[in-house]
Design a protein around this motif. Structure first.
Motif, PDB file in Angstrom:
ATOM      1  N   LEU A  65      -4.323  -1.009   4.607  1.00  0.00           N
ATOM      2  CA  LEU A  65      -4.842   0.335   4.862  1.00  0.00           C
ATOM      3  C   LEU A  65      -4.936   0.620   6.355  1.00  0.00           C
ATOM      4  O   LEU A  65      -4.703   1.754   6.794  1.00  0.00           O
ATOM      5  CB  LEU A  65      -6.204   0.493   4.197  1.00  0.00           C
ATOM      6  CG  LEU A  65      -6.185   0.555   2.667  1.00  0.00           C
ATOM      7  CD1 LEU A  65      -7.601   0.471   2.111  1.00  0.00           C
ATOM      8  CD2 LEU A  65      -5.495   1.828   2.177  1.00  0.00           C
ATOM      9  N   ILE A 119      -1.460   6.974   1.758  1.00  0.00           N
ATOM     10  CA  ILE A 119      -2.879   7.263   1.575  1.00  0.00           C
ATOM     11  C   ILE A 119      -3.028   8.705   1.102  1.00  0.00           C
ATOM     12  O   ILE A 119      -2.663   9.646   1.813  1.00  0.00           O
ATOM     13  CB  ILE A 119      -3.659   7.028   2.881  1.00  0.00           C
ATOM     14  CG1 ILE A 119      -3.596   5.538   3.258  1.00  0.00           C
ATOM     15  CG2 ILE A 119      -5.097   7.489   2.753  1.00  0.00           C
ATOM     16  CD1 ILE A 119      -4.237   5.216   4.596  1.00  0.00           C
ATOM     17  N   ARG A 177      -1.406   1.486   7.493  1.00  0.00           N
ATOM     18  CA  ARG A 177      -1.029   2.828   7.058  1.00  0.00           C
ATOM     19  C   ARG A 177      -1.734   3.888   7.887  1.00  0.00           C
ATOM     20  O   ARG A 177      -1.146   4.906   8.259  1.00  0.00           O
ATOM     21  CB  ARG A 177      -1.381   3.019   5.584  1.00  0.00           C
ATOM     22  CG  ARG A 177      -0.473   2.284   4.621  1.00  0.00           C
ATOM     23  CD  ARG A 177       0.932   2.836   4.658  1.00  0.00           C
ATOM     24  NE  ARG A 177       1.757   2.254   3.600  1.00  0.00           N
ATOM     25  CZ  ARG A 177       3.063   2.370   3.529  1.00  0.00           C
ATOM     26  NH1 ARG A 177       3.697   3.058   4.471  1.00  0.00           N
ATOM     27  NH2 ARG A 177       3.755   1.820   2.548  1.00  0.00           N
ATOM     28  N   SER A 178      -3.019   3.677   8.165  1.00  0.00           N
ATOM     29  CA  SER A 178      -3.777   4.649   8.953  1.00  0.00           C
ATOM     30  C   SER A 178      -3.175   4.799  10.342  1.00  0.00           C
ATOM     31  O   SER A 178      -3.066   5.920  10.874  1.00  0.00           O
ATOM     32  CB  SER A 178      -5.236   4.214   9.053  1.00  0.00           C
ATOM     33  OG  SER A 178      -5.849   4.198   7.782  1.00  0.00           O
ATOM     34  N   VAL A 231      -9.767   7.351  -1.237  1.00  0.00           N
ATOM     35  CA  VAL A 231     -10.065   8.159  -0.057  1.00  0.00           C
ATOM     36  C   VAL A 231     -11.044   9.245  -0.484  1.00  0.00           C
ATOM     37  O   VAL A 231     -10.691  10.151  -1.223  1.00  0.00           O
ATOM     38  CB  VAL A 231      -8.787   8.796   0.522  1.00  0.00           C
ATOM     39  CG1 VAL A 231      -9.116   9.593   1.782  1.00  0.00           C
ATOM     40  CG2 VAL A 231      -7.744   7.727   0.834  1.00  0.00           C
ATOM     41  N   LEU A 283     -12.967   2.015   6.789  1.00  0.00           N
ATOM     42  CA  LEU A 283     -12.753   1.311   5.533  1.00  0.00           C
ATOM     43  C   LEU A 283     -14.071   0.663   5.142  1.00  0.00           C
ATOM     44  O   LEU A 283     -14.648  -0.080   5.928  1.00  0.00           O
ATOM     45  CB  LEU A 283     -11.671   0.228   5.695  1.00  0.00           C
ATOM     46  CG  LEU A 283     -10.369   0.651   6.380  1.00  0.00           C
ATOM     47  CD1 LEU A 283      -9.461  -0.569   6.552  1.00  0.00           C
ATOM     48  CD2 LEU A 283      -9.661   1.740   5.580  1.00  0.00           C
ATOM     49  N   ILE A 293     -12.596   5.665   3.452  1.00  0.00           N
ATOM     50  CA  ILE A 293     -11.873   5.009   2.362  1.00  0.00           C
ATOM     51  C   ILE A 293     -12.748   3.886   1.827  1.00  0.00           C
ATOM     52  O   ILE A 293     -13.149   2.992   2.576  1.00  0.00           O
ATOM     53  CB  ILE A 293     -10.520   4.444   2.831  1.00  0.00           C
ATOM     54  CG1 ILE A 293      -9.669   5.542   3.476  1.00  0.00           C
ATOM     55  CG2 ILE A 293      -9.783   3.821   1.647  1.00  0.00           C
ATOM     56  CD1 ILE A 293      -8.322   5.052   4.001  1.00  0.00           C
ATOM     57  N   LEU A 313     -13.105   0.638  -0.684  1.00  0.00           N
ATOM     58  CA  LEU A 313     -12.281  -0.373  -1.343  1.00  0.00           C
ATOM     59  C   LEU A 313     -13.010  -0.915  -2.567  1.00  0.00           C
ATOM     60  O   LEU A 313     -14.241  -0.966  -2.591  1.00  0.00           O
ATOM     61  CB  LEU A 313     -11.995  -1.534  -0.392  1.00  0.00           C
ATOM     62  CG  LEU A 313     -10.968  -1.346   0.718  1.00  0.00           C
ATOM     63  CD1 LEU A 313     -11.353  -0.231   1.691  1.00  0.00           C
ATOM     64  CD2 LEU A 313     -10.782  -2.656   1.487  1.00  0.00           C
ATOM     65  N   ILE A 337       0.847  -1.188   0.000  1.00  0.00           N
ATOM     66  CA  ILE A 337       0.000   0.000   0.000  1.00  0.00           C
ATOM     67  C   ILE A 337       0.886   1.242   0.000  1.00  0.00           C
ATOM     68  O   ILE A 337       1.765   1.389   0.855  1.00  0.00           O
ATOM     69  CB  ILE A 337      -0.922   0.038   1.241  1.00  0.00           C
ATOM     70  CG1 ILE A 337      -1.741  -1.247   1.339  1.00  0.00           C
ATOM     71  CG2 ILE A 337      -1.820   1.270   1.188  1.00  0.00           C
ATOM     72  CD1 ILE A 337      -2.705  -1.473   0.224  1.00  0.00           C
ATOM     73  N   TYR A 370      -8.375   1.367  -4.066  1.00  0.00           N
ATOM     74  CA  TYR A 370      -9.041   2.066  -2.980  1.00  0.00           C
ATOM     75  C   TYR A 370      -9.082   3.557  -3.298  1.00  0.00           C
ATOM     76  O   TYR A 370      -8.295   4.065  -4.104  1.00  0.00           O
ATOM     77  CB  TYR A 370      -8.365   1.812  -1.632  1.00  0.00           C
ATOM     78  CG  TYR A 370      -6.933   2.297  -1.529  1.00  0.00           C
ATOM     79  CD1 TYR A 370      -6.617   3.541  -0.992  1.00  0.00           C
ATOM     80  CD2 TYR A 370      -5.880   1.490  -1.948  1.00  0.00           C
ATOM     81  CE1 TYR A 370      -5.303   3.975  -0.888  1.00  0.00           C
ATOM     82  CE2 TYR A 370      -4.561   1.901  -1.844  1.00  0.00           C
ATOM     83  CZ  TYR A 370      -4.282   3.151  -1.322  1.00  0.00           C
ATOM     84  OH  TYR A 370      -2.988   3.573  -1.226  1.00  0.00           O
ATOM     85  N   LEU A 429      -6.069  -6.013   1.630  1.00  0.00           N
ATOM     86  CA  LEU A 429      -6.129  -4.570   1.403  1.00  0.00           C
ATOM     87  C   LEU A 429      -6.592  -3.851   2.669  1.00  0.00           C
ATOM     88  O   LEU A 429      -6.068  -2.783   3.018  1.00  0.00           O
ATOM     89  CB  LEU A 429      -7.073  -4.282   0.233  1.00  0.00           C
ATOM     90  CG  LEU A 429      -7.282  -2.819  -0.162  1.00  0.00           C
ATOM     91  CD1 LEU A 429      -5.960  -2.116  -0.429  1.00  0.00           C
ATOM     92  CD2 LEU A 429      -8.194  -2.729  -1.392  1.00  0.00           C
ATOM     93  N   THR A 479     -10.667   6.307  11.099  1.00  0.00           N
ATOM     94  CA  THR A 479     -10.740   5.950   9.675  1.00  0.00           C
ATOM     95  C   THR A 479     -11.692   4.789   9.495  1.00  0.00           C
ATOM     96  O   THR A 479     -11.595   3.769  10.182  1.00  0.00           O
ATOM     97  CB  THR A 479      -9.349   5.561   9.142  1.00  0.00           C
ATOM     98  OG1 THR A 479      -8.492   6.716   9.200  1.00  0.00           O
ATOM     99  CG2 THR A 479      -9.430   5.084   7.699  1.00  0.00           C
TER     100      THR A 479
END
Length: 299
Positions: free
Chosen positions: A156, A48, A159-160, A71, A83, A118, A120, A45, A69, A152, A81
């Motif tokens: 994410l 973002i 990363r978040s 945002v 998803l 976000i 997907l 990934i 994905y 995925l 966040t």
């Protein structure tokens, strides 16, 4: 059979007629078990970035799959966040005036303005519904698709957190709900899970529900193969964390209530007095259910 059930049965029967030359798993019923595929899937990934569709590739034990994905709303590192994963056959990035997808209905208006959103896109959902069903002729494609979506979500979520987000939620409807539950069973890197119209006995969708009308005859006559490859109930219930806010529809003829309810035994299960189709269109109720989960992360 009430009207909610009748609508489910009629919808699937009509789909079966329209797609009579394309059936789930008509070419191949061979695949590694879905849990093994999820555990063996790797995905990279990038950072973002709001406003741009980000394409990603996943390496799985059953091949390479492509997802994406987007945002759609970013309120910053201090916001939770969410998803969101769409249902089967949807094109989640189609926000045209006459488009109809679950993300647009749920989050287009009247939703929490203080979260990062976000959406997907699962593999094979950048094409027509007919092309999508044709791809599902191989069970490995179905398994790889869901494994990619779960991976995925994991990427994410990581990363978040790296960006400092205080909480990450994963919500999804139908196909998306199955991906959410797969992530909880085999990754468990999200603060709250909101599976809508999904459970942990995925094989039963093609074995005992009305959805079996869309499966090939060769698949329907091998129910144990489908259960062995697709069910993940044991892994799901081993996770005893209080982190799941499921929602089922009592009269759902696809994701059957009595079949899927045991996975949530002892938890706080939400129930809609509707079917799969009528429940999917109960936008206010679905939105309120997701919003309650977001509120829990802020306490």
């Amino acid at each position: 059979m009430n009207r909610h059930e009748l609508i489910d049965v009629a919808t699937i029967s009509m789909s079966g007629l329209l797609l009579r030359n394309s059936r789930f798993f008509s070419r191949s019923l061979s695949s590694a078990p879905i849990g093994d595929v999820v555990s063996g899937t790797a995905i990279d990934i990038e950072d973002i970035r709001p406003g741009h569709v980000q394409e990603v590739s996943a390496s799985t034990p059953v091949g390479e799959f492509h997802a994406a994905y987007l945002v759609t709303q970013w309120r910053g590192r201090d916001a939770p966040t969410l998803l969101y994963h769409h249902g089967s056959g949807e094109q989640p990035f189609d926000f045209g005036r006459f488009s109809s997808n679950s993300f647009q209905r749920l989050f287009g208006t009247n939703f929490d303005q203080d979260i990062n959103l976000i959406v997907l896109r699962a593999p094979f959902h950048d094409r027509s519904n007919r092309e999508y069903i044709r791809a599902m002729g191989d069970l490995e494609n179905f398994v790889g698709m869901l494994a990619t979506s779960a991976a995925l979500m994991e990427g994410l979520a990581e990363r978040s957190r790296e960006m400092g987000c205080p909480a990450v939620l994963a919500a999804g409807i139908s196909l998306g709900g199955w991906a959410v539950n797969l992530h909880r069973a085999h990754c468990a890197g999200v603060d709250r899970y909101v599976p809508i119209f999904a459970g942990a006995r995925l094989g039963e969708l093609f074995v005992s529900s009305v959805y079996r009308k869309l499966a090939a005859e060769s698949a329907r006559t091998n129910p144990e193969a489908l259960r062995t490859i697709l069910d993940f109930g044991d892994a799901f219930v081993r996770n005893d964390a209080d982190d799941c806010d499921p929602l089922l529809a009592r009269y759902d003829r696809l994701i059957e209530f009595e079949t899927q309810r045991p996975a949530y035994e002892g938890g706080d299960l939400g129930v809609l007095e509707k079917g799969h189709i009528t429940g999917s269109l109960a936008t206010d109720a679905l939105r309120s259910h997701i919003q309650r989960s977001i509120t829990k992360t802020r306490k």
